[in-house]
Design an enzyme around this catalytic site. Structure first.
Site, PDB file in Angstrom:
ATOM      1  N   GLY A  26       0.841  -1.304  -0.051  1.00 35.18           N
ATOM      2  CA  GLY A  26       0.055  -0.014  -0.009  1.00 35.18           C
ATOM      3  C   GLY A  26       0.663   1.349   0.053  1.00 35.18           C
ATOM      4  O   GLY A  26       0.376   2.260   0.666  1.00 35.18           O
ATOM      5  N   GLY A  33      -0.926   7.606   0.176  1.00 32.51           N
ATOM      6  CA  GLY A  33      -1.390   7.836   1.726  1.00 32.51           C
ATOM      7  C   GLY A  33      -0.395   7.493   2.691  1.00 32.51           C
ATOM      8  O   GLY A  33       0.749   7.960   2.605  1.00 32.51           O
ATOM      9  N   ILE A  34      -0.778   6.628   3.707  1.00 30.07           N
ATOM     10  CA  ILE A  34      -0.136   6.291   4.788  1.00 30.07           C
ATOM     11  C   ILE A  34       1.288   5.440   4.391  1.00 30.07           C
ATOM     12  O   ILE A  34       2.218   5.704   5.000  1.00 30.07           O
ATOM     13  CB  ILE A  34      -0.919   5.466   5.807  1.00 30.07           C
ATOM     14  CG1 ILE A  34      -1.984   6.521   6.333  1.00 30.07           C
ATOM     15  CG2 ILE A  34      -0.324   4.614   6.882  1.00 30.07           C
ATOM     16  CD1 ILE A  34      -3.530   5.856   6.674  1.00 30.07           C
ATOM     17  N   GLY A  35       0.975   4.370   3.536  1.00 33.07           N
ATOM     18  CA  GLY A  35       2.097   3.645   3.075  1.00 33.07           C
ATOM     19  C   GLY A  35       3.132   4.523   2.494  1.00 33.07           C
ATOM     20  O   GLY A  35       4.301   4.317   2.615  1.00 33.07           O
ATOM     21  N   SER A  61      -7.091  -0.275  12.305  1.00 34.21           N
ATOM     22  CA  SER A  61      -7.861   1.041  12.294  1.00 34.21           C
ATOM     23  C   SER A  61      -8.646   0.894  13.507  1.00 34.21           C
ATOM     24  O   SER A  61      -9.052  -0.135  14.148  1.00 34.21           O
ATOM     25  CB  SER A  61      -8.799   1.028  11.096  1.00 34.21           C
ATOM     26  OG  SER A  61      -9.651   2.107  11.323  1.00 34.21           O
ATOM     27  N   TYR A  99     -15.770  -3.008   6.510  1.00 34.40           N
ATOM     28  CA  TYR A  99     -14.517  -2.368   6.947  1.00 34.40           C
ATOM     29  C   TYR A  99     -14.161  -2.884   8.294  1.00 34.40           C
ATOM     30  O   TYR A  99     -12.915  -3.234   8.412  1.00 34.40           O
ATOM     31  CB  TYR A  99     -14.523  -0.761   6.748  1.00 34.40           C
ATOM     32  CG  TYR A  99     -13.141  -0.260   7.341  1.00 34.40           C
ATOM     33  CD1 TYR A  99     -12.121  -0.172   6.156  1.00 34.40           C
ATOM     34  CD2 TYR A  99     -12.850   0.306   8.329  1.00 34.40           C
ATOM     35  CE1 TYR A  99     -11.076   0.703   6.481  1.00 34.40           C
ATOM     36  CE2 TYR A  99     -11.581   0.953   8.597  1.00 34.40           C
ATOM     37  CZ  TYR A  99     -10.699   1.174   7.543  1.00 34.40           C
ATOM     38  OH  TYR A  99      -9.473   1.677   7.616  1.00 34.40           O
TER      39      TYR A  99
HETATM   40  N1  LIG Z   1      -6.730   7.275   5.981  1.00 34.70           N
HETATM   41  C1  LIG Z   1      -7.129   7.222   7.310  1.00 34.70           C
HETATM   42  O1  LIG Z   1      -7.456   8.002   8.023  1.00 34.70           O
HETATM   43  C2  LIG Z   1      -7.081   5.649   7.983  1.00 34.70           C
HETATM   44  C3  LIG Z   1      -7.510   5.590   9.062  1.00 34.70           C
HETATM   45  C4  LIG Z   1      -7.507   4.175   9.748  1.00 34.70           C
HETATM   46  C5  LIG Z   1      -7.017   3.285   9.010  1.00 34.70           C
HETATM   47  N2  LIG Z   1      -6.331   3.495   7.825  1.00 34.70           N
HETATM   48  C6  LIG Z   1      -5.534   2.557   6.855  1.00 34.70           C
HETATM   49  O2  LIG Z   1      -4.711   2.839   6.204  1.00 34.70           O
HETATM   50  C7  LIG Z   1      -4.235   1.965   5.327  1.00 34.70           C
HETATM   51  C8  LIG Z   1      -3.819   2.675   4.089  1.00 34.70           C
HETATM   52  O3  LIG Z   1      -5.100   3.438   3.867  1.00 34.70           O
HETATM   53  P1  LIG Z   1      -4.931   4.811   3.194  1.00 34.70           P
HETATM   54  O4  LIG Z   1      -5.430   5.891   4.154  1.00 34.70           O
HETATM   55  O5  LIG Z   1      -3.207   5.402   3.020  1.00 34.70           O
HETATM   56  O6  LIG Z   1      -5.544   5.033   1.691  1.00 34.70           O
HETATM   57  P2  LIG Z   1      -4.996   5.063   0.370  1.00 34.70           P
HETATM   58  O7  LIG Z   1      -4.281   6.723  -0.018  1.00 34.70           O
HETATM   59  O8  LIG Z   1      -6.071   4.928  -0.543  1.00 34.70           O
HETATM   60  O9  LIG Z   1      -3.883   4.052   0.254  1.00 34.70           O
HETATM   61  C9  LIG Z   1      -4.384   2.967   0.108  1.00 34.70           C
HETATM   62  C10 LIG Z   1      -3.231   2.250  -0.456  1.00 34.70           C
HETATM   63  O10 LIG Z   1      -3.578   0.652  -0.598  1.00 34.70           O
HETATM   64  C11 LIG Z   1      -3.517   0.205  -1.926  1.00 34.70           C
HETATM   65  N3  LIG Z   1      -4.581  -0.611  -2.394  1.00 34.70           N
HETATM   66  C12 LIG Z   1      -5.787  -0.521  -2.362  1.00 34.70           C
HETATM   67  N4  LIG Z   1      -6.374  -1.506  -3.115  1.00 34.70           N
HETATM   68  C13 LIG Z   1      -5.318  -2.535  -3.318  1.00 34.70           C
HETATM   69  C14 LIG Z   1      -5.396  -3.601  -4.385  1.00 34.70           C
HETATM   70  N5  LIG Z   1      -6.448  -4.182  -4.603  1.00 34.70           N
HETATM   71  N6  LIG Z   1      -4.332  -3.926  -4.607  1.00 34.70           N
HETATM   72  C15 LIG Z   1      -3.040  -3.489  -4.215  1.00 34.70           C
HETATM   73  N7  LIG Z   1      -2.978  -2.359  -3.401  1.00 34.70           N
HETATM   74  C16 LIG Z   1      -3.982  -1.764  -3.038  1.00 34.70           C
HETATM   75  C17 LIG Z   1      -3.518   1.488  -2.868  1.00 34.70           C
HETATM   76  O11 LIG Z   1      -3.010   1.469  -4.105  1.00 34.70           O
HETATM   77  P3  LIG Z   1      -3.195   2.363  -5.325  1.00 34.70           P
HETATM   78  O12 LIG Z   1      -2.477   3.585  -5.164  1.00 34.70           O
HETATM   79  O13 LIG Z   1      -2.992   1.630  -6.494  1.00 34.70           O
HETATM   80  O14 LIG Z   1      -4.712   2.962  -4.924  1.00 34.70           O
HETATM   81  C18 LIG Z   1      -2.638   2.457  -1.834  1.00 34.70           C
HETATM   82  O15 LIG Z   1      -1.181   2.245  -1.987  1.00 34.70           O
HETATM   83  C19 LIG Z   1      -5.649   1.166   5.026  1.00 34.70           C
HETATM   84  O16 LIG Z   1      -5.278  -0.237   5.770  1.00 34.70           O
HETATM   85  C20 LIG Z   1      -6.594   1.985   5.603  1.00 34.70           C
HETATM   86  O17 LIG Z   1      -7.489   0.829   6.283  1.00 34.70           O
HETATM   87  C21 LIG Z   1      -6.591   4.850   7.072  1.00 34.70           C
END
Ligand SMILES: NC(=O)c1ccc[n+]([C@@H]2O[C@H](COP(=O)([O-])OP(=O)(O)OC[C@H]3O[C@@H](n4cnc5c(N)ncnc54)[C@H](OP(=O)(O)O)[C@@H]3O)[C@@H](O)[C@H]2O)c1
Length: 309
Positions: A35, A39-41, A163, A189
């Site tokens: 990921g 975003g976070i990754g 989360s 989720y």
């Molecule tokens: N944002 C928040 O406030 C928050 C809060 C609690 C937990 N989280 C957790 O944090 C983690 C990262 O989320 P984020 O907020 O950083 O969201 P994000 O910006 O949408 O990043 C998600 C990452 O996961 C990848 N991903 C999604 N579907 C995929 C698939 N089918 N195959 C391979 N990679 C895939 C995306 O790839 P692409 O770039 O190709 O789309 C992206 O690199 C998640 O586990 C989320 O549940 C986030």
């Protein structure tokens, strides 16, 4: 005097807590991050690279991966590799894991950040509900495939980006396809994140004598691309209302760096962190019977055979 909330509500207070930081060097360490294209990754790989770590990104979008590789290698003296896998397809995840396993015998840190939030119920080609597959099964499988390398590289750390959303729902193992239960984005989720927590506790037990730790963390409520796959109304609300309450995902990268590098974290395992603050997860995520069942089902759905740990 500040009033303490009951343990199960402490997460409300922890949102505002002063966070811990680490300036420990990660020079020469190898970190695998799923990921990492957004975003976070993405924040995590930038922070790890600033700390000197070499990176292997596991992602589905090669264009994004190439751009991030070029950006980071230009800025820091580290190497960035990437391996492609769509986490909706567990065969691809298994292959990506095997590739990394063979190419990188030494792995210091694995961070799983790939995740989605979907307001509609969708299924992958194998008939598995998509959020459960991407958020839990795929990250679980990748972790599992890389375990031997992590154990051989001990001390090593695994961090699952989980989360506070796990509090929204437990896991209905008899109805993972949501045929009998009404599906909502928050419930789907929550179920995926609760399932992940069960496997974190179980793996922490199994890895107890190996020098490999595994913890889960909530990365804060931050501005990322999560949810952008949903409908117009959802996106409007996200960007016009929720957005004002969200923070810069730099805090998530910093927290992940702390969990991945801090000396005081070296022996800590099987815990849930709100950013860097240890916290009690929801009661339903601590059910030992459910934990055993989710472990069995997760292994079954990811095609892991009995011979594996
Ligand atoms: N944002 C928040 O406030 C928050 C809060 C609690 C937990 N989280 C957790 O944090 C983690 C990262 O989320 P984020 O907020 O950083 O969201 P994000 O910006 O949408 O990043 C998600 C990452 O996961 C990848 N991903 C999604 N579907 C995929 C698939 N089918 N195959 C391979 N990679 C895939 C995306 O790839 P692409 O770039 O190709 O789309 C992206 O690199 C998640 O586990 C989320 O549940 C986030």
């Amino acid at each position: 005097m500040k009033r303490e909330l009951p343990e199960q509500l402490r997460f409300l207070q922890n949102r505002k807590a002063v966070q811990k930081h680490s300036e420990e060097s990660m020079q020469g360490k190898l970190c695998v991050v799923s990921g990492s294209t957004s975003g976070i990754g993405y924040e995590a790989v930038k922070r790890l690279a600033r700390g000197g770590a070499n990176i292997v990104m596991v992602c589905r979008n090669e264009e994004k991966a190439k751009k991030i590789k070029a950006e980071i290698e230009q800025q820091y003296s580290v190497s960035v590799d990437y391996v492609l896998a769509d986490f909706a397809d567990l065969n691809q995840v298994r292959q990506a894991g095997e590739l990394i396993k063979n190419k990188y015998p030494h792995i210091d840190v694995l961070i799983n950040s790939a995740g989605i939030h979907s307001t509609t119920k969708n299924f992958n080609q194998a008939g598995i509900e998509m959020v459960f597959c991407v958020n839990h099964l795929a990250n679980f499988l990748l972790t599992y495939v890389l375990l031997d390398n992590l154990i051989a590289s001990a001390p090593a750390r695994i961090i699952q980006v989980n989360s506070e959303g796990h509090r929204f729902s437990g896991v209905n193992l008899e109805d993972l396809a949501w045929k009998k239960h009404h599906y909502t984005g928050l419930k789907g989720y929550g179920a995926s994140k609760t399932a992940q927590l069960y496997t974190v506790w179980e793996l922490a037990k199994k890895l107890s004598d190996t020098g490999v730790t595994i913890n889960a963390m909530h990365p804060g409520e931050v501005k990322t691309n999560i949810g952008n796959n949903n409908g117009k109304l959802y996106r409007w609300f996200l960007h016009h209302v929720t957005w004002h309450f969200l923070k810069d995902p730099v805090i998530s990268g910093e927290a992940l760096y702390y969990l991945a590098s801090a000396k005081e974290m070296e022996a800590i395992t099987g815990k849930f962190f709100n950013l860097t603050i240890e916290e009690q997860p929801a009661k339903h995520a601590l059910d030992p019977e459910k934990q055993k069942q989710v472990w069995v089902v997760s292994r079954h759905l990811t095609g892991l055979t009995d011979k594996e740990l």
